[in-house]
Design an enzyme around this catalytic site. Structure first.
Site: not given
Length: 732
Positions: A603, A678, A710
């Site tokens: 991320s 995602d 994600h």
């Protein structure tokens, strides 16, 4: 390649970086080695090596309840002992009407407490919810549910539940035994994909976790209404059907139109709904809804699109009309209200507000005219959890970092101000639950050497230990874990690190090192928890002869506003400078092979990993970037514009962080990993980076998880980290 002036200055600062004295957890070099199935969440044996915990532990008045085996245990908190009552699944089955019995299993159904005073719990069973009165030992009502039912929110009394189905909001009242299920009331009927009710809004930023808010007595239900019709949808494709199916994700990207949110109030007695008259502009954020105790006023923390101003406004619950602005908070960087007003017990006009206005998150006492009565807590530390009040309403309870940024302790303070008192002095991480009446706490404690200890304390009267978890690593080889501080790139800010040493470490040998990075807001990776917060993959790589290093750079959480806000409008710069000071520290260690340094993150950490590989390709040989933000123009408004401002206002900042423009700088081996569905960092980011690399004639590697969002969760997480492990062992 010539070094820029910034790079020269940065190297000069890092050359002066020294590590302050560190601590270490001694290794246990004898014993078996772990597998990924044992170390990773989702692994077949993970919970055999996870510290023991108390299942479902929560308060019910001054009683606490939890699941033990096949029983629901009900304990009276009364100091150093516990009075125990047990209910088994068989006991409950005997009380259920025909056709509603629990399935015969070894595990008790999951549950949650509803009404602290009446002993009411809701049991989650297949096909419905069961209301159970533990004190009266009887089933009180049933709720029918199905897989389309979402966002359940029970009224304070517990006899009604609000829920969302097909974008509309409903309220159901539990049917009495023998009468079947009562029909649900449709609060809204015009919900669509672009007009949704009763769901969390604003991308779940600003502490928003749900979309419905019951009034204290259950007479009214406030709810979010979100119009997404002005947001251009991003396709999320399901590739499993014979013909792939595309679903729209209404994802407002930085600089584009945002969704419009309003707040409705449904009155159960009249069936009437009113909407708050929040006015123009419509592009703003309605956050942290809270009710006055008398149910007459709904308070909203309203944040402007620029996110540099927060108005705490009051609205009439009967008409929806604006009443007054209590106060306004501004910040030259950004404001981020995360917590609603909390009223003092028995008061309709005094409340606690959390704010970082002095640079640290603290508690402030206000009245409903907007008058600041006093700042209750103060100091260069953060309140991380406001727990509540004592029975008399004269003292506050909270968790904070006062002892250390690496620890959390539970404190009390007189509302009139004064010195804080630490009620949990043992060094480490205390996660606490205050009883509803403020007389007792559940303390879930960890430290580098304590896997988990659960204590129930009657404040001022004594404690009862509910659990002391055994060391789950007994019989297995464990690497040495070192912790300490290094100096940031500014030459004056200490940064905390953890370093997992290679198993069977020999100081005469050279070892490769992997830097695990996040670096962004709302995350802290180095804490005084079990194993010094070292994760399972770090231990797995240590078994394979790697060291794993993590430092919480400036921009990360729980160190105050200035520590975090230094990244504003220039994401990836300060964090990267601090990470490179960490690398400089590693290079100063005689055992580190400076030609074999890798980096991995997910991320924001994926953004940092890619950025480090492109900027410092002469340092990092291998990188693995998961779910990476590549171009902040393509990230959502709420998070992106808070830290970057809008692209129209900060084109230089967005340009500097746009990794698409630097695809040609890739030198080492970089693998990008992305979940195909995602909804947080959309797949577009890494796909466009691949396209840029094709055009630039650079050659990253790529891996996609078609069924994951994600994060890769569940059993497939073992596969993910085996993939990452193989990449490092093949190339580093």
């Amino acid at each position: 390649m010539k070094k820029t002036i910034f790079q020269q200055l940065f190297l000069s600062v890092c050359a002066l970086t020294v590590a302050l004295p560190c601590s270490a957890q001694s290794p246990e070099t004898s014993g078996k080695e772990f597998t990924l199935e044992q170390l990773m969440p989702g692994g077949k044996e993970f919970y055999n090596f996870y510290p023991e915990y108390v299942v479902g532990l929560q308060w019910m008045g001054d009683n606490y309840v939890f699941i033990e085996g096949d029983d629901l245990v009900f304990n009276k908190a009364n100091g150093k002992s516990a009075q125990t009552t047990r209910f088994s699944a068989a006991d409950l089955n005997a009380l259920m009407p025909e056709g509603c019995k629990f399935q015969t299993t070894d595990a008790f159904p999951s549950f949650r407490t509803l009404d602290a005073g009446r002993g009411l719990v809701v049991l989650f069973t297949q096909g419905g919810l069961v209301g159970f009165d533990m004190l009266a030992r009887k089933v009180t009502y049933l709720f029918d549910t199905n897989e389309e039912t979402a966002s359940l929110d029970f009224s304070p009394v517990g006899d009604r539940v609000a829920y969302v189905r097909n974008h509309n909001l409903y309220i159901a009242r539990g049917g009495k035994l023998g009468e079947g299920m009562s029909r649900a009331i449709a609060v809204t009927i015009d919900g669509t994909e672009t007009l949704v009710y009763g769901q969390a809004v604003h991308q779940r930023e600003f502490g928003i976790e749900k979309g419905t808010f019951w009034s204290p007595k259950g007479s009214c239900l406030a709810f979010y209404r979100m119009d997404q019709s002005m947001v251009k949808p991003t396709p999320i494709v399901d590739y499993h059907p014979l013909e792939a199916e595309s679903k729209p994700l209404y994802y407002p990207m930085a600089g584009t139109p945002s969704h419009h949110v309003t707040v409705g109030i449904y009155h159960l007695a009249t069936g009437k709904t009113v909407y708050l008259q929040t006015g123009e502009p419509k592009e703003k954020f309605l956050t942290n809804l809270s009710w006055s105790p008398d149910e007459n006023i709904l308070y909203v923390a309203e944040v402007n699109r620029a996110q540099n101003e927060c108005k705490v406004n009051a609205y009439d619950a009967e008409t929806g009309r604006f009443v007054r602005t209590l106060f306004v908070e501004t910040d030259k960087h950004y404001v981020e209200p995360l917590h609603p007003l909390t009223f003092l017990p028995g008061s309709n006009n005094q409340f606690i507000w959390q704010s970082r206005r002095d640079g640290w998150n603290h508690l402030y006492l206000y009245d409903t005219t907007g008058r600041l009565i006093r700042q209750v807590t103060k100091g260069e530390w953060e309140v991380t959890n406001f727990a509540g009040f004592d029975p008399k309403g004269t003292r506050l309870y909270f968790e904070s970092t006062e002892a250390s940024p690496l620890e959390r302790h539970f404190y009390c303070i007189d509302i009139k101000g004064g010195k804080t008192k630490d009620l949990t002095p043992e060094s480490g991480m205390h996660r606490t639950q205050l009883s509803p009446d403020g007389s007792a706490i559940i303390d879930i404690f960890q430290s580098p050497t304590v896997p988990r200890k659960v204590t129930v304390t009657n404040i001022g009267k004594g404690s009862h230990t509910l659990l002391e978890a055994k060391n789950p690593d007994t019989g297995y080889a464990m690497p040495e874990i070192r912790t300490g501080t290094i100096m940031a790139a500014d030459g004056q800010t200490p940064l905390y690190y953890k370093l997992t040493m290679p198993l069977h470490f020999d100081p005469a040998k050279k070892y490769p090192v992997i830097v695990y990075v996040y670096g962004g807001p709302h995350a802290q990776l180095v804490t005084k928890t079990w194993r010094s917060s070292v994760g399972g993959w770090d231990i797995y790589m240590a078994q394979k002869g790697y060291a794993v290093f993590t430092v919480d750079s400036r921009g990360s959480a729980n160190r105050g506003a200035a520590f975090e806000q230094v990244i504003h409008r220039r994401l990836g710069q300060t964090e990267m400078a601090d990470q490179m000071c960490g690398v400089d520290f590693l290079k100063s260690q005689s055992w580190v092979d400076a030609d074999r340094i890798g980096v991995h993150g997910w991320s924001y950490g994926g953004f940092m990993t890619t950025n480090l590989m492109l900027t410092h390709g002469d340092v990092f040989k291998v990188g693995v970037a998961g779910g990476p933000v590549i171009d902040w123009n393509r990230y959502e408004i709420m998070y992106g514009e808070r830290y970057f401002d809008a692209p129209q206002e900060n084109p230089e900042g967005y340009d500097a962080a746009n990794l698409l423009k630097r695809a040609g700088d890739l030198k080492g081996r970089l693998m990008l990993i992305h979940g195909a569905i995602d909804p947080v960092v959309v797949w577009q980011h890494s796909l466009l980076f691949l396209d840029a690399c094709v055009k630039a004639r650079t050659y990253p590697d790529y891996y996609v998880y078609p069924s994951h969002e994600h994060n890769v969760m569940g059993p497939d997480r073992v596969h993910l980290y085996e993939t990452i492990t193989r990449y490092f062992t093949d190339h580093l």
